[in-house]
Design an enzyme around this catalytic site. Structure first.
Site, PDB file in Angstrom:
ATOM      1  N   HIS A  48       0.839  -1.198   0.000  1.00 42.50           N
ATOM      2  CA  HIS A  48       0.000   0.000   0.000  1.00 42.50           C
ATOM      3  C   HIS A  48       0.876   1.250   0.000  1.00 42.50           C
ATOM      4  CE1 HIS A  48       0.902   0.181   4.330  1.00 42.50           C
ATOM      5  NE2 HIS A  48       0.479  -1.076   4.426  1.00 42.50           N
TER       6      HIS A  48
HETATM    7  P1  TYD Z   1      -2.322  -4.094   7.235  1.00 39.77           P
HETATM    8  O1  TYD Z   1      -2.474  -2.675   6.762  1.00 39.77           O
HETATM    9  O2  TYD Z   1      -2.789  -5.190   6.322  1.00 39.77           O
HETATM   10  O3  TYD Z   1      -0.806  -4.372   7.637  1.00 39.77           O
HETATM   11  P2  TYD Z   1       0.488  -4.136   6.728  1.00 39.77           P
HETATM   12  O4  TYD Z   1       0.024  -3.513   5.461  1.00 39.77           O
HETATM   13  O5  TYD Z   1       1.341  -3.216   7.517  1.00 39.77           O
HETATM   14  O6  TYD Z   1       1.084  -5.463   6.483  1.00 39.77           O
HETATM   15  O7  TYD Z   1      -3.060  -4.203   8.636  1.00 39.77           O
HETATM   16  C1  TYD Z   1      -3.475  -5.429   9.183  1.00 39.77           C
HETATM   17  C2  TYD Z   1      -4.733  -5.184   9.995  1.00 39.77           C
HETATM   18  O8  TYD Z   1      -4.475  -4.334  11.112  1.00 39.77           O
HETATM   19  C3  TYD Z   1      -5.823  -4.520   9.169  1.00 39.77           C
HETATM   20  O9  TYD Z   1      -7.063  -5.111   9.546  1.00 39.77           O
HETATM   21  C4  TYD Z   1      -5.803  -3.086   9.628  1.00 39.77           C
HETATM   22  C5  TYD Z   1      -5.328  -3.201  11.070  1.00 39.77           C
HETATM   23  N1  TYD Z   1      -4.566  -2.051  11.545  1.00 39.77           N
HETATM   24  C6  TYD Z   1      -5.076  -1.285  12.590  1.00 39.77           C
HETATM   25  O10 TYD Z   1      -6.167  -1.540  13.112  1.00 39.77           O
HETATM   26  N2  TYD Z   1      -4.345  -0.234  13.056  1.00 39.77           N
HETATM   27  C7  TYD Z   1      -3.137   0.089  12.536  1.00 39.77           C
HETATM   28  O11 TYD Z   1      -2.481   1.061  12.994  1.00 39.77           O
HETATM   29  C8  TYD Z   1      -2.629  -0.703  11.438  1.00 39.77           C
HETATM   30  C9  TYD Z   1      -1.299  -0.379  10.810  1.00 39.77           C
HETATM   31  C10 TYD Z   1      -3.374  -1.757  10.975  1.00 39.77           C
END
Ligand code: TYD
Length: 131
Positions: A48
């Site tokens: 992302h």
């Molecule tokens: P995700 O964005 O998929 O993690 P990354 O891209 O860093 O690998 O996030 C995983 C899950 O956690 C998703 O359901 C969103 C949640 N999340 C939060 O609730 N708060 C946060 O600060 C972050 C970064 C993710």
């Protein structure tokens, strides 16, 4: 693309090392801290970009690779030192992979969590860079 490695000042002596992030050590005010742990070695994280958020990514333990992409060029950077972080400005696509066993990925973020400022569709990201 504005991505850069930032060396966190550290105090090292026979008792070990202590790294400190304060003041203007990083180019934004920290609003949120989160971390990835227990990550399987074949996992793919990130995938992302952000409309607002700036981040500093640190390998607090172990190692992993971050692929950054500004829509024109892409770069792969290995992080494996707890006192060297990768600064990622707004609008840069990032992916994280090749986690070592026991790796801990710490993310310092300039914004609180807000899903609406994420760009999770790569084609949308690329077209946002062309307009
Ligand atoms: P995700 O964005 O998929 O993690 P990354 O891209 O860093 O690998 O996030 C995983 C899950 O956690 C998703 O359901 C969103 C949640 N999340 C939060 O609730 N708060 C946060 O600060 C972050 C970064 C993710």
């Amino acid at each position: 693309m504005g991505v850069k490695l930032i060396h966190i000042p550290k105090a090292h002596d026979v008792r070990g090392s202590l790294a400190v992030i304060e003041g203007d050590c990083i180019p934004f005010e920290i609003k949120r801290v989160y971390y990835l742990f227990d990550v399987p070695s074949d996992a793919y994280r990130g995938g992302h970009a952000h409309k607002e958020q700036q981040s500093l990514i640190l390998a607090l333990s172990g190692s992993f690779e971050v692929i950054v992409n500004d829509g024109k060029k892409s770069e792969r950077i290995m992080l494996n030192k707890p006192h060297i972080g990768l600064y990622i400005p707004t609008g840069v696509w990032r992916e994280i992979e090749n986690f070592s066993s026991g790796a801990v990925c710490l993310v310092l973020a300039s914004t609180e969590y807000n899903e609406s400022e994420y760009i999770r569709d790569y084609d949308m990201f690329v077209s946002s860079k062309q307009s």
